[in-house]
Design an enzyme around this catalytic site. Structure first.
Site, PDB file in Angstrom:
ATOM      1  CG  ASP A   1      11.073 -16.618 -13.193  1.00 21.70           C
ATOM      2  OD1 ASP A   1      11.699 -15.641 -12.890  1.00 21.70           O
ATOM      3  OD2 ASP A   1      10.433 -17.151 -12.019  1.00 21.70           O
TER       4      ASP A   1
ATOM      5  CG  HIS B   1       6.315 -18.721  -9.707  1.00 18.92           C
ATOM      6  ND1 HIS B   1       6.437 -19.128 -10.913  1.00 18.92           N
ATOM      7  CD2 HIS B   1       7.294 -18.179  -9.334  1.00 18.92           C
ATOM      8  CE1 HIS B   1       7.759 -18.652 -11.204  1.00 18.92           C
ATOM      9  NE2 HIS B   1       8.236 -18.004 -10.261  1.00 18.92           N
TER      10      HIS B   1
ATOM     11  CG  HIS C   1      11.829 -18.635  -7.149  1.00 21.57           C
ATOM     12  ND1 HIS C   1      12.702 -17.415  -7.696  1.00 21.57           N
ATOM     13  CD2 HIS C   1      11.027 -18.866  -8.090  1.00 21.57           C
ATOM     14  CE1 HIS C   1      12.258 -17.200  -8.735  1.00 21.57           C
ATOM     15  NE2 HIS C   1      11.232 -17.887  -9.131  1.00 21.57           N
TER      16      HIS C   1
ATOM     17  CB  CYS D   1      17.018 -15.446  -6.090  1.00 22.22           C
ATOM     18  SG  CYS D   1      15.964 -14.463  -4.921  1.00 22.22           S
TER      19      CYS D   1
ATOM     20  CG  ASN E   1      12.131 -20.371 -11.977  1.00 22.71           C
ATOM     21  OD1 ASN E   1      11.012 -19.905 -11.552  1.00 22.71           O
ATOM     22  ND2 ASN E   1      12.938 -19.588 -12.935  1.00 22.71           N
TER      23      ASN E   1
END
Lengths: 319, 319
Positions: A22, A215, A217, A248, A257
Site C-alpha cells: 500500500d 485497515h 488510513h 490517499c 496508512n
C-alpha cells in the site's frame, strides 16, 4: 493449508506492515530490492511478523512490485515471519499460487461505483472471481490463506455514504465462499471512531470464530482514534505502515496508512502487548529516508521520542 | 458570578480555543493585535465560543501577551463568547480581576518536581496561592470563574510516572477550596487512550455536579484517540488550538495542542454536535498563515478536505 489460528492468534494483536504494498502503490520513487530486504529484516528484528509484500501486477507498469518473488523468499527465510501479497485478478492469483506466498489478499469494494472504477467490473463479477481463486486454492495440497479487503467500507470518495449493511453482506458472502480473513478498509480515511466501533462490533459478531482485520488510513487525523475504537470492540488484526508511508488515492498530498510506530505505542499503552521494540522500529525509518529521500514520512513518536519511564508497565498505572 | 452551567453546559461538548495562549507560549513570531482579533472573530463566526487569550506575565519578557486586555474587550463584545486567561501568580490574578475577564486559569503541576521547575515553588505553596486567589474572587461582587489546570497529569518529563491518585488528590483539594473547573492536562503528550479513559472516569466520579476539562497534546500522535477516550468517559470540556498551534515544552519540533479542526470532525462523527461550521473554521487558518508564516500548522482535515457527503447525518449511519 497454513494454520490461520497460529498466524493470527485470537488472543493478541497482529500488526501487518503494508508499506511495501500500500505504501508503494502510488510512488514514483521506490526502494531497491536490497533496500526492501533490509527494511523487512530490520522491521522483523524489531518484532513485526506480518508483511504485505506487493501486488501481482504487470511489471512494466508497476516496477515497484517487480521483485515480489524475491521478497517472498526473504520473508520465508525469517522464522515466524508471514508474507502476504495482493492479487488484483485471476492472473495475479496464478502468479501468487506459483510463488508459494503464504497469504493472498483479494479486494472488492463495498461501493459498487468504486468497484467499477477501480476493478472495471461489478461487485458480483469480482466476487465470482474471488470464488474461483478460492476453488483453485482448495484444489491445492498446501494452498495459501486467502483474505479479502473490503475497500471503502466507511464511505466512498465517489458515491459518499456506504451503508454498514452492504459491507456486512459482502463480508458474509466472503466467509461463505471460504475466505479466511475479511478486512474492513477505510480506504480514503472517512471514518470516525464511533463509526469504526459500530462496524467492528458487527464484524466481530458476523465473523464469530473466523478472522477479520481492520485497515485504516489517517487521511483526516482519525487513524489512531479509529484503531483504538476497533481494538476496543475486538479487532485483533490491524494494518499500518512504517512512517505512514503511502498516500490517499482520493486526496493528493494527504496522509495514507496509519503510522506503525504510533500504532505500536497505542497498543502498548492500551495493554496490548506487541512484542515490538519501539526504539528499534523507529530506527528502521532511516532505511526509508535513505532509499526514498523525496517521500515524506509521518509519525509523532519518531519526532518526539519515547516518554520518560517508558514502558510504563514497569510502574503500575492504576495506583 | 457568571453562571458556569450556562457557560459550560453539561449536556454538550465545549471546545476551548487555547491557541492564543498555549499556542503562543513558546513562539518568537506572533500575530499582531489586529491579527489576533481577526482570528478570534472569524473563529467565533465559525461557531467556537471559548477562547483562552493569554497570560498575565511581564510584558517585556512576554510581548506576545501584552495585548491581553484588548483581546478581552474584543471577546466581551461578541455575544455568547467567553474569555479565559492564565494567571501564573498573585500579581497575575490582580491584573485578571482588574481586566474583568470572565475566567481565570491557575496551574499546579501533578508532579512536585515539575511544579518546582515550572513555578519555582512546592505544590503546597501553589495551592495556597490559588486559595488566596479564590478568596479574593469570593470577596468580589461579580468575580470571575476560577479554573485550575493540573499539568503533567499523565506523566512528567522530569519525574516520569505520575500516579493517578496524586492527580485526583490535587483535584479534590481544588474543588474543596472553591475552584469551579479542574482540568487534567497531558502537558507533554505522554498518555494513551487507556490511561485517559481511566483518569477521566475517576475525574467524572470525583467532580460529580462540578465541572472538569481535559487538555491534551498530540506530541506522540495519541491526541485524538485520547480525546475520543475522554469524551467516551464523560469529558465535556476539551482544549485544542487552530492548526495545532504551539509546541511541546519538553520535545523540540514536536507537535503540541490537538488540532481544533480535527477535533471538531471527531466530535461531529461521534455524535457530539459542536455547532461549528468546519469549512469556515478551516478557512481561519489563513490568518495564522499570514500572521505567522514561519510557524508550522498541523491538521489532516485542512489538507484532505471534508469527506464527500459530509455531514453524514444527512444519511443514516446505522442502516
Amino acid at each position: 493449508m497454513t494454520d490461520i489460528y497460529k498466524l493470527y492468534p485470537k488472543d493478541r494483536i497482529t500488526l501487518r506492515e503494508v508499506g511495501l504494498r500500500d505504501g508503494l502503490q502510488m510512488v514514483t520513487q521506490y526502494p531497491s530490492t536490497a533496500g526492501k530486504q533490509e527494511w523487512m529484516k530490520q522491521e522483523y528484528a524489531s518484532g513485526i511478523r506480518h508483511f504485505e509484500l506487493g501486488s501481482y501486477l504487470p511489471k512494466d507498469r508497476y516496477p515497484m512490485f517487480a521483485d515480489i518473488d524475491d521478497l517472498t523468499a526473504t520473508i520465508d527465510a525469517l522464522p515466524g515471519a508471514h508474507a502476504a501479497a495482493l492479487v488484483p485478478n485471476l492472473r495475479g492469483a496464478k502468479n501468487g499460487f506459483a510463488s508459494g506466498v503464504a497469504e493472498l489478499q483479494c479486494v472488492v469494494s463495498a461501493s459498487e461505483a468504486h468497484n467499477e472504477a477501480n476493478l472495471n467490473c461489478s461487485q458480483e463479477t469480482t466476487l465470482r472471481q474471488i470464488g474461483d481463486i478460492v476453488a483453485q486454492r482448495d484444489a491445492m495440497e498446501n494452498g495459501p490463506i486467502i483474505g479479502v479487503g473490503l475497500a471503502m467500507s466507511f464511505g466512498c470518495s465517489i458515491s459518499g455514504h456506504v451503508a454498514p449493511k452492504s459491507v456486512l453482506d459482502l463480508a458474509e458472502k466472503c466467509y461463505a465462499m471460504g475466505i479466511d480473513i475479511v478486512s474492513i478498509a477505510d480506504t480514503v480515511g472517512y471514518a470516525g471512531p464511533h463509526q469504526v466501533a459500530h462496524l467492528t462490533t458487527e464484524m466481530q459478531r458476523l465473523a464469530g470464530d473466523k478472522h477479520f482485520g481492520v485497515h485504516l488510513h489517517d487521511t483526516r487525523g482519525m487513524g489512531l482514534a479509529n484503531a483504538a475504537a476497533a481494538m476496543g470492540q475486538g479487532a485483533r488484526v490491524l494494518d499500518a505502515s512504517l512512517g505512514g508511508l503511502g498516500g490517499c488515492p482520493a486526496a493528493l498530498n494527504a496522509t495514507g496508512n496509519i503510522v506503525m510506530e504510533d500504532l505500536v505505542f497505542l497498543c502498548e499503552t492500551s495493554g496490548f502487548e506487541t512484542g515490538v521494540d519501539l526504539e528499534a522500529l523507529i530506527s528502521v525509518r532511516r532505511i526509508l529516508d535513505r532509499e526514498m529521500p523525496q517521500e515524506p514520512l509521518y509519525g509523532s513518536l519518531a519526532k518526539a521520542g519515547l516518554p520518560k519511564a517508558y514502558p510504563y508497565s514497569a510502574e503500575p498505572q492504576n495506583t
